[in-house]
Design an enzyme around this catalytic site. Structure first.
Site, PDB file in Angstrom:
ATOM      1  CG  ASP A 135      -1.609 -20.147  -1.976  1.00  0.00           C
ATOM      2  OD1 ASP A 135      -1.035 -20.118  -0.864  1.00  0.00           O
ATOM      3  OD2 ASP A 135      -1.153 -20.764  -2.961  1.00  0.00           O
ATOM      4  CE1 TYR A 194      -3.471  -2.663   0.556  1.00  0.00           C
ATOM      5  CE2 TYR A 194      -4.628  -0.684   1.221  1.00  0.00           C
ATOM      6  CZ  TYR A 194      -4.646  -1.996   0.833  1.00  0.00           C
ATOM      7  OH  TYR A 194      -5.856  -2.648   0.714  1.00  0.00           O
ATOM      8  CG  ASP A 209      -7.935  -4.966   1.658  1.00  0.00           C
ATOM      9  OD1 ASP A 209      -8.863  -4.494   2.346  1.00  0.00           O
ATOM     10  OD2 ASP A 209      -7.938  -4.948   0.407  1.00  0.00           O
ATOM     11  CG  ASP A 214     -13.400  -7.506   2.633  1.00  0.00           C
ATOM     12  OD1 ASP A 214     -13.157  -6.787   3.619  1.00  0.00           O
ATOM     13  OD2 ASP A 214     -13.908  -7.072   1.578  1.00  0.00           O
ATOM     14  CE  LYS A 244       2.223 -17.476  -3.289  1.00  0.00           C
ATOM     15  NZ  LYS A 244       1.352 -18.679  -3.376  1.00  0.00           N
TER      16      LYS A 244
HETATM   17  C1  IPM Z   1     -10.297  -1.561   4.188  1.00  0.00           C
HETATM   18  C2  IPM Z   1     -10.612  -0.940   2.863  1.00  0.00           C
HETATM   19  C3  IPM Z   1      -9.513   0.051   2.533  1.00  0.00           C
HETATM   20  C4  IPM Z   1      -8.229  -0.726   2.381  1.00  0.00           C
HETATM   21  C5  IPM Z   1      -9.769   0.920   1.296  1.00  0.00           C
HETATM   22  C6  IPM Z   1     -11.098   1.636   1.379  1.00  0.00           C
HETATM   23  C7  IPM Z   1      -8.657   1.910   1.068  1.00  0.00           C
HETATM   24  O1  IPM Z   1     -10.780  -1.903   1.889  1.00  0.00           O
HETATM   25  O2  IPM Z   1     -10.181  -0.814   5.177  1.00  0.00           O
HETATM   26  O3  IPM Z   1     -10.182  -2.783   4.243  1.00  0.00           O
HETATM   27  O4  IPM Z   1      -7.938  -1.272   1.309  1.00  0.00           O
HETATM   28  O5  IPM Z   1      -7.489  -0.790   3.350  1.00  0.00           O
HETATM   29 MG    MG Z   2     -10.757  -3.899   2.664  1.00  0.00          MG
END
Ligand code: IPM
Ligand code: MG
Length: 358
Positions: A224, A141, A248, A252, A192
């Protein structure tokens, strides 16, 4: 005890869910002898519209001068095509970097009341209780060089750099080991290392750090495989530590084990600056302004703030219990609605919480 809290409502459903949360904090304060002083600041699209920048200097200054930051959500279709330095997301990354928030804690806990909301089988997700510790101010990032450059042939080439220094790995590993210690004593580091040099260094450093934590059982997975294991058998995980990009993605995935991303809070912490507490979900522009949003992830983020920033675990538990009780009473927003439950909007869910807390 008085605490200054900077509120960043941001975009989309942000203002609605934050308003509910502020009401909850106002009710929780007196019985615990707490006093909250709120100040608001602009971030994301709202800030772009007002000032041309996603993170005005004044906002960062206000955040620095407070005890904690409660952030709702940023982003929306309207700002998606602006140049990168003017995107809402850039404001969020600037806030993380500006406050040095290198440790992002994302718990994924399935609530028994919502087990049917998960897309996975009940026996797979029942009892899931995972803490993803994501490195937040390094990795791909932020690594240099980055950008879209022109090659000698005139062709464009997009570049990002995944990089970690030993000290960056050490400080996030330390946070993760300490969290694992307080939980079940199991830590899985995700990398990885079979392909990436940056991951090899990550793994080496995490192993070195483990010498200080003989009571924590350390394991390693390639990212993975970790993604696969998260949906195959999530209960094998307790605490996970990983870099910015992998975190990230995996957070999710972990969120969806619990049925609704609308329920999950997060904490972003640094060495000494105030932490930022925000829901894992986004700004949901499709339902913004319609009083349909689920405020519970934001409310639970405030509970994390009480626990991690203000060391008020009892007040935090009180809020978390109230959320459980609202679910026990059958109240559901649209995202977690199921048959036989009582569908409510954002404000009404807030009122249920206030009634329970009163
Ligand atoms: C998160 C989001 C952010 C990230 C975006 C909105 C920049 O996806 O907080 O997980 O990628 O960190
Ligand atoms: Mg995210």
């Amino acid at each position: 005890m008085a605490y200054r809290i900077t509120l960043l409502p941001g975009d989309g459903i942000g203002p609605e869910i934050l308003a509910v949360t502020v009401d909850v904090l106002k009710v929780i304060a007196p019985p615990f002898d707490l006093e909250f002083v709120f100040q608001e600041a602009l971030i994301g699209g709202a800030a772009i519209d007002a000032t041309g920048e996603p993170l005005p200097a004044e906002t960062l200054e206000k955040c620095r001068n407070s005890d904690a930051v409660l952030l709702a959500a940023i982003g929306g279709y309207k700002w998606d095509n602006l140049p990168r330095h003017q995107r809402p997301e850039t404001g969020l990354l600037g806030l993380r970097a500006g406050l040095g928030l290198f440790a992002n804690l994302r718990p994924a806990t399935i609530l028994p009341q919502l087990i049917d909301a998960s897309t996975l089988k009940k026996e797979v997700v029942e009892g899931v209780d995972i803490m993803v510790v994501r490195e937040l101010t390094g990795g791909i990032y932020f690594g240099q060089p980055k950008g879209i450059f022109e090659t000698e042939t005139g062709e464009k080439r997009g570049v990002n750099t995944m990089a970690y220094t030993e000290s960056e790995i050490d400080r996030i590993a330390k946070v993760a080991f300490e969290i694992a210690q307080k939980r079940s004593g199991k830590l899985c580091s995700v990398d990885k290392a079979n392909v990436l040099d940056v991951s090899q260094l990550w793994r080496d450093q995490v192993i070195k750090m483990s010498a200080n934590y003989p009571d924590v059982e350390l394991s390693h997975l390639y990212v993975d495989n970790a993604a696969m294991q998260l949906v195959r058998a999530p209960k094998q995980f307790d605490t996970i530590v990983t870099g910015n990009l992998f975190g990230d993605i995996l957070s999710d995935a972990a969120a969806m084990l619990t049925g609704s991303i609308g329920m999950l809070p997060s904490a972003s912490l640094g060495e000494s600056n105030p932490g930022v507490f925000e829901p894992v979900h986004g700004s949901a522009p499709d339902i913004a302004g319609q009083d349909k949003a689920n405020p519970l992830a934001q409310v639970l983020s405030a509970a994390m703030m009480l626990r991690y920033a203000f060391d008020q675990p009892e007040a935090a538990s009180k809020i978390e219990d109230a959320v459980q009780e609202a679910l026990n009473q059958g109240y559901r927003t649209g995202d977690i609605m199921s048959e036989g439950m009582k569908l409510v909007g954002c404000r009404a869910m807030g009122d249920v919480l206030l009634k329970i807390l009163a």
